[in-house]
Motif scaffolding. Sequence first.
Motif, PDB file in Angstrom:
ATOM      1  N   ARG A  68       0.843  -1.190   0.000  1.00  0.00           N
ATOM      2  CA  ARG A  68       0.000   0.000   0.000  1.00  0.00           C
ATOM      3  C   ARG A  68       0.883   1.247   0.000  1.00  0.00           C
ATOM      4  O   ARG A  68       1.910   1.274   0.676  1.00  0.00           O
ATOM      5  CB  ARG A  68      -0.871  -0.032   1.255  1.00  0.00           C
ATOM      6  N   SER A  70       2.499   4.839   0.900  1.00  0.00           N
ATOM      7  CA  SER A  70       2.736   5.449   2.208  1.00  0.00           C
ATOM      8  C   SER A  70       2.907   6.951   2.059  1.00  0.00           C
ATOM      9  O   SER A  70       3.679   7.410   1.213  1.00  0.00           O
ATOM     10  CB  SER A  70       3.991   4.860   2.842  1.00  0.00           C
ATOM     11  N   SER A  79       5.142   8.259  11.640  1.00  0.00           N
ATOM     12  CA  SER A  79       3.883   7.650  11.230  1.00  0.00           C
ATOM     13  C   SER A  79       2.777   8.688  11.114  1.00  0.00           C
ATOM     14  O   SER A  79       2.500   9.424  12.050  1.00  0.00           O
ATOM     15  CB  SER A  79       3.489   6.590  12.264  1.00  0.00           C
ATOM     16  N   ASP A 117      -7.132   0.286  -1.772  1.00  0.00           N
ATOM     17  CA  ASP A 117      -5.936   0.216  -0.931  1.00  0.00           C
ATOM     18  C   ASP A 117      -4.640   0.241  -1.734  1.00  0.00           C
ATOM     19  O   ASP A 117      -3.586   0.522  -1.185  1.00  0.00           O
ATOM     20  CB  ASP A 117      -5.978  -1.014  -0.011  1.00  0.00           C
ATOM     21  N   SER A 122      -2.590   4.530   3.863  1.00  0.00           N
ATOM     22  CA  SER A 122      -3.315   4.270   5.105  1.00  0.00           C
ATOM     23  C   SER A 122      -3.155   5.444   6.063  1.00  0.00           C
ATOM     24  O   SER A 122      -2.327   6.322   5.845  1.00  0.00           O
ATOM     25  CB  SER A 122      -2.808   2.987   5.763  1.00  0.00           C
ATOM     26  N   SER A 124      -1.798   5.480   8.964  1.00  0.00           N
ATOM     27  CA  SER A 124      -0.483   5.501   9.612  1.00  0.00           C
ATOM     28  C   SER A 124       0.647   5.662   8.608  1.00  0.00           C
ATOM     29  O   SER A 124       1.743   6.056   8.960  1.00  0.00           O
ATOM     30  CB  SER A 124      -0.262   4.198  10.381  1.00  0.00           C
ATOM     31  N   ASP A 127       1.057   0.649   6.754  1.00  0.00           N
ATOM     32  CA  ASP A 127       0.261  -0.568   6.640  1.00  0.00           C
ATOM     33  C   ASP A 127       1.056  -1.666   5.927  1.00  0.00           C
ATOM     34  O   ASP A 127       1.471  -1.491   4.786  1.00  0.00           O
ATOM     35  CB  ASP A 127      -1.029  -0.275   5.871  1.00  0.00           C
ATOM     36  N   ASN A 129      -0.068  -4.667   5.103  1.00  0.00           N
ATOM     37  CA  ASN A 129      -0.949  -5.585   4.376  1.00  0.00           C
ATOM     38  C   ASN A 129      -1.643  -4.908   3.207  1.00  0.00           C
ATOM     39  O   ASN A 129      -1.872  -3.703   3.217  1.00  0.00           O
ATOM     40  CB  ASN A 129      -2.020  -6.142   5.311  1.00  0.00           C
ATOM     41  N   SER A 173      -6.608 -10.300   4.121  1.00  0.00           N
ATOM     42  CA  SER A 173      -5.470  -9.452   3.755  1.00  0.00           C
ATOM     43  C   SER A 173      -4.230 -10.311   3.546  1.00  0.00           C
ATOM     44  O   SER A 173      -4.193 -11.476   3.918  1.00  0.00           O
ATOM     45  CB  SER A 173      -5.212  -8.393   4.826  1.00  0.00           C
ATOM     46  N   ASN A 175       0.069 -10.084   3.962  1.00  0.00           N
ATOM     47  CA  ASN A 175       1.241  -9.364   4.433  1.00  0.00           C
ATOM     48  C   ASN A 175       2.257  -9.372   3.293  1.00  0.00           C
ATOM     49  O   ASN A 175       2.746 -10.422   2.886  1.00  0.00           O
ATOM     50  CB  ASN A 175       1.822 -10.006   5.686  1.00  0.00           C
TER      51      ASN A 175
END
Length: 186
Positions: A68, A70, A79, A117, A122, A124, A127, A129, A173, A175
């Motif tokens: 995903r 960032s 984060s 996604d 995400s 944070s 993520d 996953n 999901s 990883n």
Amino acid sequence: MKKYIIQSIRLTLVLLVLLCVIYPITVAFIGKMSKGNGGGEKITKNGKTVGYVLLGQSFTKPQYFWGRPSAVAYNAAGSAGSNKGPSNPDYLKEVQTRIDTLLKYNPGLKKSDIPADMVTASGSGLDPNISEQGAAIQIQRVAAARKIDVKKVKELVAMNTLKPFMGVFGPSSVNVLKLNLALDEL
């Protein structure tokens, strides 16, 4: 008046002990009992730490599954999300660029098949996953780049898919780091 000041001081002292001593000690104790002893669950390969289960990493090579996006370049020290809304023109350009990149590197993929996604960061920015569909749309590219059978890659994705908690709570999901490490072992 004196009565209220004494009550206020007592309440402050009780909360100080509760929130600054007892609570942090309790959280630290619970953390020490968790996987990784409160330092995060590490993923190791050949005795070397290559990442953490709950922290995403950047993968950009065609032979790997991509995670995903960032907003913080996967920097765990910072984060955060981007705080850009769906009406922000800069954000829309970022999302379109991500869509164009996916379409470029995954021939035959349609824009309507891309899950959210894979083009949105995400909250944070860390993520680890992706959705099961996010992995599925990359199978052809990864198999072609590694010159292996598509069926093998599909099986690997299926083996690395985390099902919803108790079969009900949350989506399936994958990883990305674990999946890519399993790919390297083929």
